[in-house]
Every structure is written in C-alpha cells, then in structure tokens.
Write a protein that holds these residues in place. Sequence first.
Motif, PDB file in Angstrom:
ATOM      1  N   MET A 126       0.811  -1.223   0.000  1.00 21.85           N
ATOM      2  CA  MET A 126       0.000   0.000   0.000  1.00 21.85           C
ATOM      3  C   MET A 126       0.839   1.266   0.000  1.00 21.85           C
ATOM      4  SD  MET A 126      -3.167  -0.976   2.521  1.00 21.85           S
ATOM      5  CE  MET A 126      -2.167  -1.640   3.847  1.00 21.85           C
ATOM      6  N   THR A 129      -0.214   4.173  -2.178  1.00 23.57           N
ATOM      7  CA  THR A 129      -1.501   4.840  -1.931  1.00 23.57           C
ATOM      8  C   THR A 129      -1.292   6.061  -1.046  1.00 23.57           C
ATOM      9  OG1 THR A 129      -2.051   3.657   0.121  1.00 23.57           O
ATOM     10  CG2 THR A 129      -2.554   2.546  -1.963  1.00 23.57           C
ATOM     11  N   TYR A 132      -4.324   7.093   3.751  1.00 27.57           N
ATOM     12  CA  TYR A 132      -5.494   7.422   4.550  1.00 27.57           C
ATOM     13  C   TYR A 132      -6.552   6.329   4.384  1.00 27.57           C
ATOM     14  CZ  TYR A 132      -3.453  12.030   5.113  1.00 27.57           C
ATOM     15  OH  TYR A 132      -2.608  13.066   5.426  1.00 27.57           O
ATOM     16  N   SER A 133      -7.259   6.029   5.475  1.00 30.76           N
ATOM     17  CA  SER A 133      -8.215   4.918   5.446  1.00 30.76           C
ATOM     18  C   SER A 133      -9.449   5.304   6.250  1.00 30.76           C
ATOM     19  CB  SER A 133      -7.561   3.656   6.020  1.00 30.76           C
ATOM     20  OG  SER A 133      -8.445   2.572   6.022  1.00 30.76           O
ATOM     21  N   ARG A 135     -12.725   4.673   5.891  1.00 27.71           N
ATOM     22  CA  ARG A 135     -13.686   3.607   6.159  1.00 27.71           C
ATOM     23  C   ARG A 135     -13.010   2.385   6.776  1.00 27.71           C
ATOM     24  NH1 ARG A 135     -18.852   2.041   3.813  1.00 27.71           N
ATOM     25  NH2 ARG A 135     -18.772   3.875   2.470  1.00 27.71           N
ATOM     26  N   GLY A 136     -11.751   2.151   6.416  1.00 21.77           N
ATOM     27  CA  GLY A 136     -11.042   0.963   6.874  1.00 21.77           C
ATOM     28  C   GLY A 136     -10.714   0.056   5.709  1.00 21.77           C
ATOM     29  N   LEU A 137      -9.666  -0.762   5.855  1.00 20.44           N
ATOM     30  CA  LEU A 137      -9.266  -1.663   4.774  1.00 20.44           C
ATOM     31  C   LEU A 137     -10.394  -2.628   4.434  1.00 20.44           C
ATOM     32  CD1 LEU A 137      -5.622  -2.658   5.785  1.00 20.44           C
ATOM     33  CD2 LEU A 137      -6.370  -0.877   4.185  1.00 20.44           C
ATOM     34  N   GLY A 331      -8.880   8.578   9.682  1.00 20.22           N
ATOM     35  CA  GLY A 331      -8.810   7.134   9.528  1.00 20.22           C
ATOM     36  C   GLY A 331      -7.994   6.479  10.621  1.00 20.22           C
ATOM     37  N   LEU A 334      -2.733   2.161   9.341  1.00 17.96           N
ATOM     38  CA  LEU A 334      -2.753   1.012   8.443  1.00 17.96           C
ATOM     39  C   LEU A 334      -2.029  -0.195   9.023  1.00 17.96           C
ATOM     40  CD1 LEU A 334      -2.189   2.608   4.921  1.00 17.96           C
ATOM     41  CD2 LEU A 334      -4.319   1.810   5.940  1.00 17.96           C
ATOM     42  N   GLN A 337      -4.284  -2.138  11.228  1.00 14.68           N
ATOM     43  CA  GLN A 337      -5.311  -2.813  10.429  1.00 14.68           C
ATOM     44  C   GLN A 337      -4.752  -4.074   9.768  1.00 14.68           C
ATOM     45  OE1 GLN A 337      -8.316  -0.512   8.239  1.00 14.68           O
ATOM     46  NE2 GLN A 337      -7.063   1.304   8.643  1.00 14.68           N
ATOM     47  N   CYS A 338      -3.547  -3.977   9.232  1.00  9.67           N
ATOM     48  CA  CYS A 338      -2.925  -5.154   8.600  1.00  9.67           C
ATOM     49  C   CYS A 338      -2.689  -6.261   9.615  1.00  9.67           C
ATOM     50  CB  CYS A 338      -1.609  -4.756   7.933  1.00  9.67           C
ATOM     51  SG  CYS A 338      -1.786  -3.657   6.516  1.00  9.67           S
TER      52      CYS A 338
END
Length: 467
Positions: A126, A129, A132-133, A135-137, A331, A334, A337-338
């Motif tokens: 990522m 990209t 920024y996230s 909504r989420g991954l 957000g 990341l 989230q991963c």
Amino acid sequence: MGSRLVTQLGPENLTGASAVALANRIRALILDGRLTVGERLPSERALALELGRSRSTVTRVYGSLEADGYVTRLHGGSTRVALPHAAMPSQAHEESGAIDLSIASMDSTPGLYDATVRSLPRLAAMRGTSGYSLRGLPELREAVAARFTARGADTDPDEIIITSGALNAVNLVLSTIGRRGERALVEQPTFPHALEALHRHAYRLLATPVDAEGWDARHVTDTLLRSRPHLAYLIPDFHNPTGATLPDADRARIATTARSTGTRLIVDETTAELDIDRGWTPLPMAAYSPEVITVGSMSKIAWGGMRLGWIRADRSLISRLLAVRPSFELGTALLEQCIAVELLSDMPALTEHVRRRLRAGREAVREGVAAMPGIRMPHTLGGLSAWLDLGAPVSTAVSLAARARGLILPPGPRFSTGGVLERGLRVPITLPPERTRDAMQRLRAAWDDARHGEVGAAGEMPRDAVV
C-alpha cells in the motif's frame, strides 16, 4: 439543584461524616478523576448549607485539602481542584513499585509478533496509496463482518467502519447522532469513560442497575417506555465491571422495546470474546434489530497497544459517520489494520489464549479474596474483572488505603453516575497470576487498614484513567 461535588460525593453516604472523612472522600474524587483539575468547588458557605453541616467543618475540610495540595484557594475568591506538586505522573507507577489495577487489560497475545511480521507485505503493497483509510481496509471490514455473521448477526462489510478503538467509536457515534440535553440510559455500574463521553455531549443520564447476577430487564424496558431516552449504552457480554451476560430473551425484549420508543442502542462488545467457562454463546444484540449500533475492539483480545476498533451500523448511519469523521481524524493506522487482518484469521487460537490467561487470573483473585473476611467474590464466567461485594459502603476508604500500600484501585463509585456503589470494588483478572497475588496481598493489607480506620492521605498518587 445541588452542586456537582455533592452529587459525586453521594449525600446519602455523608451522614455523620467527620471533616477528615469528608476530606478523604473529596481527595478520592480528585485522585480517580471524578473531579477535574481546575474545577471550581462550592464556597464554604454554600457547601455547608448543602451538606447541612457547620461552616467550621467545611473550613477544616478545605484547609486539609489545601495543605495537601489538592485545592488552591484565593482569599475572598474561589476554591479550585489541584494536584500536589509532588504527585508522580501515572506512567511512573511501575517504576515506583505501585501495581495499577485501574487498567483491566492483558499483555499481548503470543501471536502478535508473528502476525505483525506476516502483515508487513500487505502494508508494503500500500506504499503507493495515500495511506489514509477513512472507512477501513476492505479485507479487515470483511473479516469483522464475517465474525458478526458467524456469531448470528448477518453483516455486510459496507455496514462496518474501522476506528481507532472502541472509545473512539463511541465518540464518533455521539458526535454524529448526539443531542445535547436529551436522556441516555446507562447501566450502573458501567465503563467510566463512556459516562464521561455522554456527559461531554450533555446527556442527562438514567441509570438501570446491574450486578453479578445480571440485569433487571423489566426495569430496563419500563425505563425505556416511561422516559423514551434518545439512546442507551449497554455492555451485554461479560459486562464491565460485573462480568454478567444478558440472556437472549432479554436481548430480544430490550431491542424490540428500544425500537418502539425510538431509542438508539449503542452496544459495546469490547468484552464479548472474553469467555472463560460461560457454557453458552448468546446472539449479538444486532441480530434482534437493524438499528442497533455495535462497537468493538481488538484491545482486550490482542493487546491494549493496538488502538483498533469498529462500528457496525445500518448503511444510512455509516454514511453519516463517514461524513463526520474527517472533522476529528482521517482514519485508522494502516499497520494496526494489517495486523488485525492476520489475528482475526485465527480467532480460535486468540480466544484460547485469552481463556487460559483469564482463568489463571480469576483463580489468583479468588485465592486472594478467600483470605479477606467480609468480602464476597461472585462466580465470574468471563470478562475483565471480578466485581467484589465488600459487605459495607467502604469502597472509597479501601481505595485510599490501597494507594498508601502502592495499589492503584478505583473505588466503586468511579463506575456509577452519582457517588453510589460504595459496596463494590472492581479487581481485574487480567494480570499474570504472580502479579495478581502481589496485588491481592496489598489489597488485604488495605482492607485491614480500612476496617481499622487507618486510612492516610496517599497524597503522592495522581488520578488515573480506568480501562
């Protein structure tokens, strides 16, 4: 209308209290954060009238607090909350040898390191990209939605937002749908920081009782029908702090009643996966109504350092949440989230680790309580803590005595809406057994001190968050 100080003190607990006892109670309110630094307290004359005590008694109370550094006073002016200059920051508790039982959380799961390593290629992919996230991954929202579906509440990934923890999720919901001056139904006791969030959004709180035996479901539904609150905040699975679980039939009844009264249910599932030996698995409350808002978190099943949570809600509310969120964050990190994607792919291993740790912690607390006559520990089937019954309204006294013994332990009223629950004490079952045994030895000494009236000022300890 009475002052906030007297509301927090709980006037029903103050009959006949000496100046020393009153000062100790106010000191306890400051130490665990129910009174904030800089907050203005009533004048001596006003407080004396409100308590029905002599002004000289109140003068001694404020004088004692000023001498210890807990208030500042201006001649002919105001009295405001302070902290002693000698107070150590909360992060120094471990270095000072104190054991902090204000935090009910385990250390990280053994699988966290491997999950982090496995997550790095996903994160690396990522780099091109924006990062920024909002909504989420997608893969994490799919994993969270799949977990809801497996538990009995069919969920689409579009009904999920990934947040920076469950409390962050609650604040996002309140920022989106909150209405100042409206009523909110809350359990008593409950998670203190949720109460603070509701107060910050100017809700008027209606309490419904919960203990280790559970809820009075009729009281909940009657309150909903009578008062028609705008929202209700509930913890139906391994309730924090009592550990109780709301039965399926009561979930259905409360969800249906709330829908009929227009009350939005905010259901906190932070503790939902903390099962030791409950023996049955209820349906999520979201299975009973499409309007239930559910918040959850990885912090209790993986590690408190993973500030990652989620919201499950209907699509229309999800759209509103996404519109509001950029006003205070863009957000969730990341990397977390991963890692969460990897952890959620092996939930059986994760929950088995949690079960072993909580079982060992529960046994260590039970052994410690057995050595303290007069205290009762209810059967605890899971969750973060045991909600001890002290047999008498002495929780604040025990909390102050515990600080003098190097034990940070919030009193029962910290989990209430108005200075009540002096018979209750939350003790986490999340620490390693050897650390818990040390804590229980200190609690036993504090219990003896409180029973014999040997409660000092404990002026060196600051207030703490309660997790």
